[in-house]
Motif scaffolding. Structure first.
Motif, PDB file in Angstrom:
ATOM      1  N   TRP A  20       0.827  -1.208   0.000  1.00 51.57           N
ATOM      2  CA  TRP A  20       0.000   0.000   0.000  1.00 51.57           C
ATOM      3  C   TRP A  20       0.860   1.257   0.000  1.00 51.57           C
ATOM      4  O   TRP A  20       0.572   2.226  -0.698  1.00 51.57           O
ATOM      5  CB  TRP A  20      -0.917  -0.024   1.219  1.00 51.57           C
ATOM      6  N   LEU A  21       1.951   1.239   0.783  1.00 52.37           N
ATOM      7  CA  LEU A  21       2.794   2.418   0.918  1.00 52.37           C
ATOM      8  C   LEU A  21       3.567   2.742  -0.357  1.00 52.37           C
ATOM      9  O   LEU A  21       3.763   3.911  -0.698  1.00 52.37           O
ATOM     10  CB  LEU A  21       3.779   2.238   2.079  1.00 52.37           C
ATOM     11  N   ILE A  22       4.018   1.709  -1.061  1.00 45.64           N
ATOM     12  CA  ILE A  22       4.890   1.940  -2.208  1.00 45.64           C
ATOM     13  C   ILE A  22       4.191   2.716  -3.314  1.00 45.64           C
ATOM     14  O   ILE A  22       4.834   3.459  -4.073  1.00 45.64           O
ATOM     15  CB  ILE A  22       5.454   0.597  -2.736  1.00 45.64           C
ATOM     16  N   GLN A  23       2.875   2.605  -3.391  1.00 47.11           N
ATOM     17  CA  GLN A  23       2.149   3.333  -4.428  1.00 47.11           C
ATOM     18  C   GLN A  23       2.183   4.847  -4.190  1.00 47.11           C
ATOM     19  O   GLN A  23       2.042   5.644  -5.135  1.00 47.11           O
ATOM     20  CB  GLN A  23       0.699   2.853  -4.494  1.00 47.11           C
ATOM     21  N   LEU A  24       2.399   5.243  -2.940  1.00 44.91           N
ATOM     22  CA  LEU A  24       2.436   6.669  -2.631  1.00 44.91           C
ATOM     23  C   LEU A  24       3.711   7.341  -3.135  1.00 44.91           C
ATOM     24  O   LEU A  24       3.838   8.569  -3.066  1.00 44.91           O
ATOM     25  CB  LEU A  24       2.297   6.887  -1.125  1.00 44.91           C
ATOM     26  N   LEU A  25       4.653   6.568  -3.621  1.00 43.02           N
ATOM     27  CA  LEU A  25       5.868   7.137  -4.201  1.00 43.02           C
ATOM     28  C   LEU A  25       5.669   7.553  -5.651  1.00 43.02           C
ATOM     29  O   LEU A  25       6.541   8.204  -6.234  1.00 43.02           O
ATOM     30  CB  LEU A  25       7.018   6.129  -4.105  1.00 43.02           C
ATOM     31  N   GLU A  26       4.544   7.162  -6.233  1.00 46.48           N
ATOM     32  CA  GLU A  26       4.287   7.459  -7.647  1.00 46.48           C
ATOM     33  C   GLU A  26       3.548   8.791  -7.786  1.00 46.48           C
ATOM     34  O   GLU A  26       2.587   9.056  -7.072  1.00 46.48           O
ATOM     35  CB  GLU A  26       3.441   6.339  -8.267  1.00 46.48           C
ATOM     36  N   PRO A  27       4.003   9.649  -8.730  1.00 48.66           N
ATOM     37  CA  PRO A  27       3.359  10.961  -8.926  1.00 48.66           C
ATOM     38  C   PRO A  27       1.868  10.862  -9.236  1.00 48.66           C
ATOM     39  O   PRO A  27       1.088  11.724  -8.813  1.00 48.66           O
ATOM     40  CB  PRO A  27       4.129  11.550 -10.113  1.00 48.66           C
ATOM     41  N   GLU A  28       1.448   9.811  -9.947  1.00 46.84           N
ATOM     42  CA  GLU A  28       0.036   9.703 -10.294  1.00 46.84           C
ATOM     43  C   GLU A  28      -0.844   9.462  -9.068  1.00 46.84           C
ATOM     44  O   GLU A  28      -2.067   9.629  -9.136  1.00 46.84           O
ATOM     45  CB  GLU A  28      -0.190   8.597 -11.320  1.00 46.84           C
ATOM     46  N   PHE A  29      -0.226   9.040  -7.953  1.00 52.37           N
ATOM     47  CA  PHE A  29      -0.974   8.903  -6.707  1.00 52.37           C
ATOM     48  C   PHE A  29      -0.886  10.177  -5.872  1.00 52.37           C
ATOM     49  O   PHE A  29      -1.850  10.580  -5.227  1.00 52.37           O
ATOM     50  CB  PHE A  29      -0.453   7.713  -5.888  1.00 52.37           C
ATOM     51  N   LEU A  30       0.284  10.817  -5.855  1.00 53.61           N
ATOM     52  CA  LEU A  30       0.482  12.000  -5.028  1.00 53.61           C
ATOM     53  C   LEU A  30      -0.333  13.201  -5.513  1.00 53.61           C
ATOM     54  O   LEU A  30      -0.882  13.955  -4.709  1.00 53.61           O
ATOM     55  CB  LEU A  30       1.966  12.359  -4.985  1.00 53.61           C
ATOM     56  N   GLU A  47       4.097  23.707  -1.788  1.00 53.06           N
ATOM     57  CA  GLU A  47       4.929  22.508  -1.630  1.00 53.06           C
ATOM     58  C   GLU A  47       4.077  21.360  -1.104  1.00 53.06           C
ATOM     59  O   GLU A  47       3.194  21.561  -0.258  1.00 53.06           O
ATOM     60  CB  GLU A  47       6.090  22.780  -0.666  1.00 53.06           C
ATOM     61  N   PHE A  48       4.351  20.150  -1.587  1.00 51.19           N
ATOM     62  CA  PHE A  48       3.635  18.958  -1.121  1.00 51.19           C
ATOM     63  C   PHE A  48       4.654  17.854  -0.895  1.00 51.19           C
ATOM     64  O   PHE A  48       5.395  17.471  -1.803  1.00 51.19           O
ATOM     65  CB  PHE A  48       2.600  18.521  -2.166  1.00 51.19           C
ATOM     66  N   VAL A  49       4.742  17.345   0.343  1.00 53.46           N
ATOM     67  CA  VAL A  49       5.765  16.360   0.686  1.00 53.46           C
ATOM     68  C   VAL A  49       5.177  15.274   1.585  1.00 53.46           C
ATOM     69  O   VAL A  49       4.199  15.503   2.303  1.00 53.46           O
ATOM     70  CB  VAL A  49       6.969  16.998   1.413  1.00 53.46           C
ATOM     71  N   ILE A  50       5.785  14.093   1.522  1.00 51.91           N
ATOM     72  CA  ILE A  50       5.485  13.035   2.486  1.00 51.91           C
ATOM     73  C   ILE A  50       6.288  13.332   3.741  1.00 51.91           C
ATOM     74  O   ILE A  50       7.508  13.442   3.693  1.00 51.91           O
ATOM     75  CB  ILE A  50       5.848  11.651   1.931  1.00 51.91           C
ATOM     76  N   LEU A  51       5.597  13.489   4.873  1.00 51.09           N
ATOM     77  CA  LEU A  51       6.287  13.824   6.111  1.00 51.09           C
ATOM     78  C   LEU A  51       6.972  12.623   6.734  1.00 51.09           C
ATOM     79  O   LEU A  51       8.160  12.618   6.980  1.00 51.09           O
ATOM     80  CB  LEU A  51       5.304  14.420   7.124  1.00 51.09           C
ATOM     81  N   ARG A  52       6.208  11.625   7.024  1.00 50.03           N
ATOM     82  CA  ARG A  52       6.788  10.461   7.695  1.00 50.03           C
ATOM     83  C   ARG A  52       5.816   9.307   7.665  1.00 50.03           C
ATOM     84  O   ARG A  52       4.609   9.494   7.496  1.00 50.03           O
ATOM     85  CB  ARG A  52       7.117  10.776   9.160  1.00 50.03           C
ATOM     86  N   LYS A  53       6.364   8.117   7.835  1.00 50.77           N
ATOM     87  CA  LYS A  53       5.562   6.918   8.035  1.00 50.77           C
ATOM     88  C   LYS A  53       5.586   6.607   9.519  1.00 50.77           C
ATOM     89  O   LYS A  53       6.645   6.361  10.095  1.00 50.77           O
ATOM     90  CB  LYS A  53       6.119   5.746   7.243  1.00 50.77           C
ATOM     91  N   GLY A  54       4.434   6.645  10.153  1.00 50.95           N
ATOM     92  CA  GLY A  54       4.357   6.298  11.558  1.00 50.95           C
ATOM     93  C   GLY A  54       4.008   4.828  11.733  1.00 50.95           C
ATOM     94  O   GLY A  54       4.044   4.042  10.780  1.00 50.95           O
ATOM     95  N   SER A  55       3.665   4.479  12.955  1.00 52.31           N
ATOM     96  CA  SER A  55       3.322   3.082  13.242  1.00 52.31           C
ATOM     97  C   SER A  55       1.988   2.692  12.616  1.00 52.31           C
ATOM     98  O   SER A  55       1.800   1.548  12.207  1.00 52.31           O
ATOM     99  CB  SER A  55       3.256   2.856  14.756  1.00 52.31           C
ATOM    100  N   HIS A  56       1.056   3.665  12.531  1.00 47.96           N
ATOM    101  CA  HIS A  56      -0.291   3.344  12.065  1.00 47.96           C
ATOM    102  C   HIS A  56      -0.783   4.250  10.943  1.00 47.96           C
ATOM    103  O   HIS A  56      -1.845   3.996  10.375  1.00 47.96           O
ATOM    104  CB  HIS A  56      -1.281   3.430  13.236  1.00 47.96           C
ATOM    105  N   ASN A  57      -0.049   5.299  10.630  1.00 46.57           N
ATOM    106  CA  ASN A  57      -0.494   6.260   9.625  1.00 46.57           C
ATOM    107  C   ASN A  57       0.691   6.716   8.780  1.00 46.57           C
ATOM    108  O   ASN A  57       1.856   6.553   9.167  1.00 46.57           O
ATOM    109  CB  ASN A  57      -1.104   7.503  10.293  1.00 46.57           C
TER     110      ASN A  57
END
Length: 400
Positions: A20-30, A47-57
């Motif tokens: 599920w997470l790996i798809q968020l690296l693709e521009p067509e998802f972001l 600006e739009f950035v991925i902040l962090r991957k937490g334990s549940h979010n």
């Protein structure tokens, strides 16, 4: 006696989360996520950035010329009750903002998976809180690698430690002020009213299903509330017994080990049924707000080392008073079961830090009493008061 996680369940959950997470690296998802956030905000995005991957979010930030907002998406594979989790967290965050002075992010919008961008997961859009660091980093050993378990800084200045503990003590006192009539999760019934309407969704319940092999049907029903402390503790004891029955792999390593774990769980349940794990004057409440995940890693600090906000409130519910009034495990950053030198060493180190925390708590209580925010004189029957992390009986005061 804790059970090891089921490694097969763990691997399956991790695989689901990673896919599920790996798809968020693709521009067509972001891009659709950014566009979706813009529709719920005003201003020109910069600006739009991925902040962090937490334990549940996973959190993504959209910056504007005049501020920032964050969308938090629940991660499949790590969260097994995502819709329930989001509803609970939003209600609790709004409750905390209304009923206490604990700073939390302002919730702008939340909704279900079906209403999320690309149907990814239930989500919350909230204001981004500017901060310099986290309480975890301030208490941790400088230079400790991020991938390693936390190690309390042995050289931290005592005044600094007491200042940091004092701020956390203030948060605990604030959370202890509101009183609720039942044990469970909150619902907001109107703009300024909340009620306990659902089961307490705990981190342990999520983990029992995720890596413990427990059937969802064995958990308390969604509409379950608890009127007494002992009935809730007994329900927790029953969950631990069911866990031992249902986990297929890695739960025991011998017949003797199985007997010990079974007997320990049965004894714990008997103690709960006999009401020997709760205080008789606290049996029927009032109950207090408790967060399973309140720890230094979820406390944001500003440039002056002052608390900017507490985050990650998803596993928060109304709980027995004893939960709130016991000394917090996070004084040493790391949980006792994960302490590399064992429980005896953890206890010795904890006792030293506990003295500092209790001094900080006493100062917070004295200030609150002076402001008439914690206790008031009362000639009624004896009631329960909190003093420096302990529960005491007193006939001269009552909690506001």
């Amino acid at each position: 006696m804790r059970l090891r996680p089921d490694d097969l369940c763990w691997e399956q959950a991790e695989e689901t989360s990673e896919k599920w997470l790996i798809q968020l690296l693709e521009p067509e998802f972001l891009r659709p996520i950014a566009d979706f956030m813009i529709t719920h905000n005003r201003g020109i995005a910069t600006e739009f950035v991925i902040l962090r991957k937490g334990s549940h979010n996973i959190s993504l930030r959209l910056k504007y010329r005049n501020g920032s907002t964050v969308v938090r998406l629940s991660q499949p594979g790590t969260v097994f009750f995502p819709e329930e989790k989001v509803v609970n967290e939003v209600a609790v965050m709004r409750f905390i903002r209304d009923q206490t002075s604990v700073p939390v992010p302002f919730v702008l919008h939340s909704d279900t998976k079906e209403e999320s961008p690309l149907g990814l997961s239930p989500f919350i859009i909230m204001e981004y809180v500017e901060h310099e660091t986290k309480m975890y980093a301030a208490l941790n050993t400088p230079g400790c690698p991020v991938e390693q378990r936390g190690v309390p800084n042995p050289n931290i200045d005592e005044a600094t430690l007491e200042m940091l503990y004092g701020q956390l003590a203030g948060v605990l006192l604030q959370l202890a002020r509101p009183s609720l009539p039942r044990i469970g999760s909150l619902s907001q019934t109107n703009e300024f009213t909340w009620q306990v309407t659902r089961r307490p969704l705990t981190m342990n319940m999520n983990e029992l299903v995720r890596v413990g092999g427990l059937l969802r049907s064995k958990l308390p029903g969604l509409d379950t509330k608890f009127d007494t402390s002992s009935s809730y503790i007994e329900a927790l004891a029953e969950l631990n017994i069911q866990h031992l029955f249902y986990q297929r792999n890695d739960s025991v390593h011998s017949a003797d080990d199985c007997r010990r774990k079974f007997i320990a769980r049965r004894l714990f349940r008997e103690l709960a049924r006999d009401k020997r794990l709760t205080h008789p004057l606290l049996e029927n409440g009032p109950f207090k707000i408790w967060c399973d995940d309140l720890r230094p890693a979820n406390v944001l600090l500003g440039e002056n080392m002052e608390i900017s906000a507490g985050v990650d409130w998803e596993f928060t519910y109304s709980a027995p008073v004893e939960f709130s009034y016991m000394p917090p495990w996070w004084l040493l950053v790391e949980k006792p079961e994960l302490w590399p030198k064992g429980l005896v060493d953890w206890t010795a180190a904890f006792d030293t830090r506990l003295e500092t925390f209790l001094r900080a708590m006493r100062r917070c209580e004295e200030v609150a009493i002076q402001k008439d925010q914690l206790f008031k004189k009362n000639n009624d029957s004896p009631t329960i008061c909190m003093t420096a992390g302990r529960v005491e009986i007193s006939g001269s005061c009552t909690q506001l």
